[in-house]
Design a protein around this motif. Structure first.
Motif, PDB file in Angstrom:
ATOM      1  N   HIS A 155     -20.413  48.543  76.533  1.00  0.00           N
ATOM      2  CA  HIS A 155     -21.208  48.006  74.977  1.00  0.00           C
ATOM      3  C   HIS A 155     -20.380  48.334  73.569  1.00  0.00           C
ATOM      4  N   PRO A 156     -19.675  47.192  73.356  1.00  0.00           N
ATOM      5  CA  PRO A 156     -18.556  47.289  72.137  1.00  0.00           C
ATOM      6  C   PRO A 156     -19.518  47.308  71.051  1.00  0.00           C
ATOM      7  N   CYS A 157     -20.684  46.960  70.942  1.00  0.00           N
ATOM      8  CA  CYS A 157     -21.274  47.117  69.479  1.00  0.00           C
ATOM      9  C   CYS A 157     -21.321  48.631  69.072  1.00  0.00           C
ATOM     10  N   GLY A 158     -21.308  49.512  70.100  1.00  0.00           N
ATOM     11  CA  GLY A 158     -21.382  50.776  69.653  1.00  0.00           C
ATOM     12  C   GLY A 158     -20.203  51.508  69.510  1.00  0.00           C
ATOM     13  N   ALA A 159     -19.052  51.033  69.799  1.00  0.00           N
ATOM     14  CA  ALA A 159     -17.794  51.277  69.634  1.00  0.00           C
ATOM     15  C   ALA A 159     -16.964  51.004  68.497  1.00  0.00           C
TER      16      ALA A 159
END
Length: 399
Positions: free
Chosen positions: A371-375
């Motif tokens: 989940h890149p949105c949280g990275a």
């Protein structure tokens, strides 16, 4: 590789000059992903407005814009304002606008913008529409009509009208307003319950509802220009194209996907669910572009290593980071089979190792995320690196 070349790589590599924990963005993977997604969209006659919230990094957004996307998607007016500051001319705000100050900014933006600017937002209820209209009226009508998409949701989901009938009634109400213009319909399929399956069982029915909504609005003559239908996260955009793509109608439509996580991809949920990776049948696949690099600070037990990263550094909402391997002195990465992150604290990670694994304090470990949105939003600066981990640029998220 010659010894001199290897030494040069070591002198300039972030593995030598950087201080873990750090998140890096692999430029080759990033370019691959941007190209693969654009190829997919062009081959199916759809447009793309990537969700900027994934990175909110000018470096990444610029690469997406230069690839030929329709525009960018925002999750909030704050993000939309930042996109305008980056020169983005077309913005799809995939949300309702109900805060008075947000509506005021939208009114001023539309009044001051160029004629070829486009700004779309959602409505999903009469109450929300009336709140938008009320504040627009207080702004004095100094702007052109606000383009809106009627959002279709589903029971137990996030926003969106809960039935095709309710959404169609709202669409008819929109057409009576002098302050807003009905531009199309929208939805989001990415959060449908998976029920242990790769593809949510309710996905076809939901997308059929979105299709039925567009057909009903068209049949009633509610659109003054080519209607827009927008959906598509980074997991099931192929289903979206099959159900509401331009080839699914006998009239012209503009189908806009809003996939965002594709640009960085991941080693987790999107690796499993993307039609350009886990569900792919061809060779042109997305590649995970983000890598977390951490240092072993302790090996207190034979099967346990403690690393210097935690929930402050990596997303854990879908699953914990995945161990990719340990870096060797020459900068290569050797796999650590069966090693996994058991849990994380704020600043530490507990990595279970196979007994006998050659891992010691000071070693550096590469990890993949889900989940890149949280990275991206955990870092102010993310080195963009080549295949030798040499920095070529810097991505600085605007969070």
């Amino acid at each position: 590789m010659t010894t001199d070349a290897m030494d040069d790589n070591r002198r300039t590599s972030v593995l030598v000059e950087g201080t873990p924990p750090m998140l890096v963005l692999h430029v080759d993977a990033l370019r691959n992903n941007v190209a693969r997604m654009q190829d997919f969209c062009r081959s199916r006659g759809v447009d793309l407005a990537p969700h900027a919230k994934t990175s909110m990094a000018p470096y990444v957004i610029d690469m997406q814009l230069r690839s030929g996307v329709w525009g960018m998607t925002a999750a909030s007016v704050t993000q939309a304002r930042q996109l305008v500051g980056l020169g983005v001319r077309r913005i799809l705000l995939a949300n309702q606008v109900v805060e008075d100050r947000d509506v005021s900014w939208l009114s001023r933006h539309l009044a001051a913008g160029r004629s070829d600017d486009d700004f779309l937002c959602y409505v999903d209820s009469v109450a929300g529409l009336e709140r938008l209209e009320g504040q627009l009226a207080r702004e004095g009508g100094r702007h052109r009509q606000v383009g809106v998409l009627v959002e279709l949701g589903y029971a137990g989901g996030r926003t969106g009208a809960r039935s095709v009938e309710a959404a169609a009634q709202l669409a008819r109400r929109v057409t009576t307003s002098p302050l807003v213009e009905l531009r199309g319909v929208a939805g989001y399929e990415g959060l449908l319950p998976r029920e242990g399956m790769v593809v949510p069982p309710g996905l076809p029915a939901y997308l059929q509802g979105l299709r039925d909504l567009l057909l009903a609005c068209t049949r009633d003559g509610l659109f003054r220009q080519r209607p827009i239908v927008s959906a598509g996260g980074s997991s099931y955009f192929d289903f979206v194209v099959d159900h509401v793509g331009p080839r699914s109608f006998d009239f012209e439509v503009l189908t806009i996907l809003r996939s965002g996580c594709y640009v960085a991809h991941d080693h987790g949920i999107y690796h499993e669910t993307s039609p350009l990776d886990g569900r792919a049948t061809g060779q042109d696949r997305l590649i995970p572009a983000l890598e977390l690099i951490a240092t072993v600070v302790s090996r207190p037990e034979p099967d346990l290593a403690i690393l210097n990263f935690g929930r402050r550094h990596a997303p854990t909402d879908d699953r914990l980071p995945l161990v990719l391997g340990v870096f060797e002195p020459d900068g290569s990465r050797s796999p650590l089979p069966e090693a996994y992150v058991r849990r994380v604290d704020d600043q530490h990670a507990y990595v279970v190792l196979p007994v006998g694994a050659r891992v010691a304090p000071g070693d550096r470990v590469g990890l993949g995320i889900s989940h890149p949105c949280g990275a991206f939003d955990r870092w102010r600066e993310i080195p963009v690196v080549d295949r030798h981990y040499r920095p070529v640029d810097l991505a600085s998220p605007l969070f």
